[in-house]
Design a protein around this motif. Structure first.
Motif, PDB file in Angstrom:
ATOM      1  N   LYS A   1      66.409  14.759  10.676  1.00  0.00           N
ATOM      2  CA  LYS A   1      67.404  15.044  10.025  1.00  0.00           C
ATOM      3  C   LYS A   1      67.405  14.500   8.614  1.00  0.00           C
ATOM      4  O   LYS A   1      67.934  14.954   7.493  1.00  0.00           O
ATOM      5  N   ASN A   2      66.821  13.367   8.532  1.00  0.00           N
ATOM      6  CA  ASN A   2      66.741  12.723   7.043  1.00  0.00           C
ATOM      7  C   ASN A   2      65.224  12.939   6.370  1.00  0.00           C
ATOM      8  O   ASN A   2      65.093  12.253   5.551  1.00  0.00           O
ATOM      9  N   LEU A   3      64.684  13.926   7.064  1.00  0.00           N
ATOM     10  CA  LEU A   3      63.340  14.184   6.433  1.00  0.00           C
ATOM     11  C   LEU A   3      63.709  14.754   4.902  1.00  0.00           C
ATOM     12  O   LEU A   3      64.481  15.775   4.599  1.00  0.00           O
ATOM     13  N   PRO A   4      62.811  14.607   3.868  1.00  0.00           N
ATOM     14  CA  PRO A   4      63.194  15.232   2.534  1.00  0.00           C
ATOM     15  C   PRO A   4      62.657  16.812   2.947  1.00  0.00           C
ATOM     16  O   PRO A   4      61.784  16.802   3.590  1.00  0.00           O
ATOM     17  N   ALA A   5      63.229  17.580   2.078  1.00  0.00           N
ATOM     18  CA  ALA A   5      62.945  19.074   2.339  1.00  0.00           C
ATOM     19  C   ALA A   5      61.398  19.421   2.226  1.00  0.00           C
ATOM     20  O   ALA A   5      60.709  18.841   1.103  1.00  0.00           O
ATOM     21  N   GLY A   6      60.940  20.093   3.039  1.00  0.00           N
ATOM     22  CA  GLY A   6      59.793  20.590   3.120  1.00  0.00           C
ATOM     23  C   GLY A   6      58.791  19.429   3.626  1.00  0.00           C
ATOM     24  O   GLY A   6      57.597  19.655   3.975  1.00  0.00           O
ATOM     25  N   ALA A   7      59.100  18.109   3.982  1.00  0.00           N
ATOM     26  CA  ALA A   7      58.239  17.073   4.395  1.00  0.00           C
ATOM     27  C   ALA A   7      58.214  17.244   6.011  1.00  0.00           C
ATOM     28  O   ALA A   7      59.059  17.605   6.651  1.00  0.00           O
ATOM     29  N   GLY A   8      56.951  16.908   6.471  1.00  0.00           N
ATOM     30  CA  GLY A   8      56.801  17.137   7.977  1.00  0.00           C
ATOM     31  C   GLY A   8      56.457  15.920   8.494  1.00  0.00           C
ATOM     32  O   GLY A   8      56.054  14.569   8.133  1.00  0.00           O
TER      33      GLY A   8
ATOM     34  N   GLU B   1      53.745  22.872  19.181  1.00  0.00           N
ATOM     35  CA  GLU B   1      53.056  21.851  19.850  1.00  0.00           C
ATOM     36  C   GLU B   1      51.555  21.703  19.464  1.00  0.00           C
ATOM     37  O   GLU B   1      50.902  22.712  19.889  1.00  0.00           O
ATOM     38  N   VAL B   2      50.963  20.572  19.064  1.00  0.00           N
ATOM     39  CA  VAL B   2      49.733  20.520  18.841  1.00  0.00           C
ATOM     40  C   VAL B   2      49.217  19.363  19.794  1.00  0.00           C
ATOM     41  O   VAL B   2      49.735  18.299  19.798  1.00  0.00           O
ATOM     42  N   GLN B   3      48.200  19.833  20.458  1.00  0.00           N
ATOM     43  CA  GLN B   3      47.409  18.817  21.327  1.00  0.00           C
ATOM     44  C   GLN B   3      46.290  18.591  20.989  1.00  0.00           C
ATOM     45  O   GLN B   3      45.213  19.177  20.406  1.00  0.00           O
ATOM     46  N   ILE B   4      46.058  17.154  20.703  1.00  0.00           N
ATOM     47  CA  ILE B   4      44.873  16.550  20.684  1.00  0.00           C
ATOM     48  C   ILE B   4      44.500  15.528  21.671  1.00  0.00           C
ATOM     49  O   ILE B   4      45.092  14.543  21.849  1.00  0.00           O
ATOM     50  N   GLY B   5      43.279  15.834  22.407  1.00  0.00           N
ATOM     51  CA  GLY B   5      43.339  15.048  23.562  1.00  0.00           C
ATOM     52  C   GLY B   5      44.464  14.988  24.389  1.00  0.00           C
ATOM     53  O   GLY B   5      44.895  15.894  24.854  1.00  0.00           O
ATOM     54  N   LYS B   6      44.843  13.675  24.973  1.00  0.00           N
ATOM     55  CA  LYS B   6      46.121  13.610  25.844  1.00  0.00           C
ATOM     56  C   LYS B   6      47.347  13.764  25.077  1.00  0.00           C
ATOM     57  O   LYS B   6      48.461  13.495  25.672  1.00  0.00           O
ATOM     58  N   TYR B   7      47.295  13.737  23.748  1.00  0.00           N
ATOM     59  CA  TYR B   7      48.560  13.519  22.841  1.00  0.00           C
ATOM     60  C   TYR B   7      48.985  14.908  22.747  1.00  0.00           C
ATOM     61  O   TYR B   7      48.424  15.950  22.200  1.00  0.00           O
ATOM     62  N   HIS B   8      50.312  15.124  22.740  1.00  0.00           N
ATOM     63  CA  HIS B   8      51.279  16.392  22.543  1.00  0.00           C
ATOM     64  C   HIS B   8      51.919  16.179  21.456  1.00  0.00           C
ATOM     65  O   HIS B   8      53.103  15.442  21.723  1.00  0.00           O
ATOM     66  N   LEU B   9      51.748  16.674  20.226  1.00  0.00           N
ATOM     67  CA  LEU B   9      52.602  16.577  18.952  1.00  0.00           C
ATOM     68  C   LEU B   9      53.359  17.628  18.535  1.00  0.00           C
ATOM     69  O   LEU B   9      52.736  18.505  18.608  1.00  0.00           O
ATOM     70  N   THR B  10      54.604  17.446  18.120  1.00  0.00           N
ATOM     71  CA  THR B  10      55.361  18.463  18.033  1.00  0.00           C
ATOM     72  C   THR B  10      55.783  18.254  16.392  1.00  0.00           C
ATOM     73  O   THR B  10      56.194  17.377  15.760  1.00  0.00           O
ATOM     74  N   LEU B  11      55.464  19.169  15.741  1.00  0.00           N
ATOM     75  CA  LEU B  11      55.758  19.430  14.148  1.00  0.00           C
ATOM     76  C   LEU B  11      57.482  19.735  13.992  1.00  0.00           C
ATOM     77  O   LEU B  11      57.904  20.649  14.440  1.00  0.00           O
ATOM     78  N   PHE B  12      57.997  18.723  13.014  1.00  0.00           N
ATOM     79  CA  PHE B  12      59.274  18.924  12.449  1.00  0.00           C
ATOM     80  C   PHE B  12      59.140  18.936  10.954  1.00  0.00           C
ATOM     81  O   PHE B  12      58.515  18.191  10.516  1.00  0.00           O
ATOM     82  N   VAL B  13      59.915  19.737  10.141  1.00  0.00           N
ATOM     83  CA  VAL B  13      59.860  19.792   8.774  1.00  0.00           C
ATOM     84  C   VAL B  13      61.197  19.711   8.379  1.00  0.00           C
ATOM     85  O   VAL B  13      62.102  20.372   8.870  1.00  0.00           O
ATOM     86  N   GLY B  14      61.162  19.050   7.256  1.00  0.00           N
ATOM     87  CA  GLY B  14      62.659  18.681   6.653  1.00  0.00           C
ATOM     88  C   GLY B  14      63.197  19.988   6.047  1.00  0.00           C
ATOM     89  O   GLY B  14      62.448  20.948   5.414  1.00  0.00           O
ATOM     90  N   GLU B  15      64.794  20.419   6.372  1.00  0.00           N
ATOM     91  CA  GLU B  15      65.071  21.544   5.902  1.00  0.00           C
ATOM     92  C   GLU B  15      65.362  21.524   4.429  1.00  0.00           C
ATOM     93  O   GLU B  15      65.722  20.701   3.752  1.00  0.00           O
ATOM     94  N   LYS B  16      65.682  22.677   3.676  1.00  0.00           N
ATOM     95  CA  LYS B  16      65.565  22.742   2.232  1.00  0.00           C
ATOM     96  C   LYS B  16      67.022  22.875   2.149  1.00  0.00           C
ATOM     97  O   LYS B  16      68.074  23.161   2.657  1.00  0.00           O
TER      98      LYS B  16
END
Length: 146
Positions: free
Chosen positions: A45-52, A131-146
């Motif tokens: 919620k506190n991500l700057p707009a457009g920041a991932g 969801e980006v999977q790299i090896g055993k890691y499952h990373l989900t992208l969130f981006v700050g709202e504008k």
């Protein structure tokens, strides 16, 4: 003497259904946001707009979070990467996330590959909720709202 009857050749195969899994949806939803802890919700919620930010929601390193605060972010096992994922399933120099018009990921010739929503990619856009999977890691992208 009667002719000997030979049964027809029977070809069978076995499928291992435990290996199958559903492909995660790429659209960020209220359910995904609600599945986050209160702390994770506040970070998003506190991500700057457009920041991932990449949040590790399952697999190795659950709870990890990686701010995408530069134009290019290199991911790999080597400590010189901006995101170091310390596991043998991750190549030393595994992938590169770029921010130009949104986010994209490029596999850097890794041994185990890079996956977006369970599909192997060499290069792909990454949308919020993917969801980006790299090896055993499952990373989900969130981006700050504008």
């Amino acid at each position: 003497m009667a002719d000997k009857v030979t049964p027809p050749n029977d070809l069978t195969s076995t499928l291992n259904l435990r290996q199958l899994r559903s492909i995660p949806e790429s659209v960020i939803s209220d359910d995904l946001y609600k599945s986050l802890t209160i702390e994770q919700q506040n970070v998003v919620k506190n991500l700057p707009a457009g920041a991932g930010i990449l949040l590790v929601l399952k697999g190795a390193g659950v709870g990890g979070r990686y701010l995408l605060d530069s134009i290019e972010t290199k991911i790999g096992r080597d400590i010189n990467n901006e995101i170091c994922l310390d596991d043998i399933t991750v190549s030393r120099s595994h992938a590169l996330i770029s921010k130009t018009d949104g986010y994209s990921i490029k596999d850097l010739g890794s041994l185990n590959g890079t996956y977006v929503n369970a599909i192997a990619v060499r290069e792909s856009k990454v949308l919020p909720g993917d969801e980006v999977q790299i090896g055993k890691y499952h990373l989900t992208l969130f981006v700050g709202e504008k």
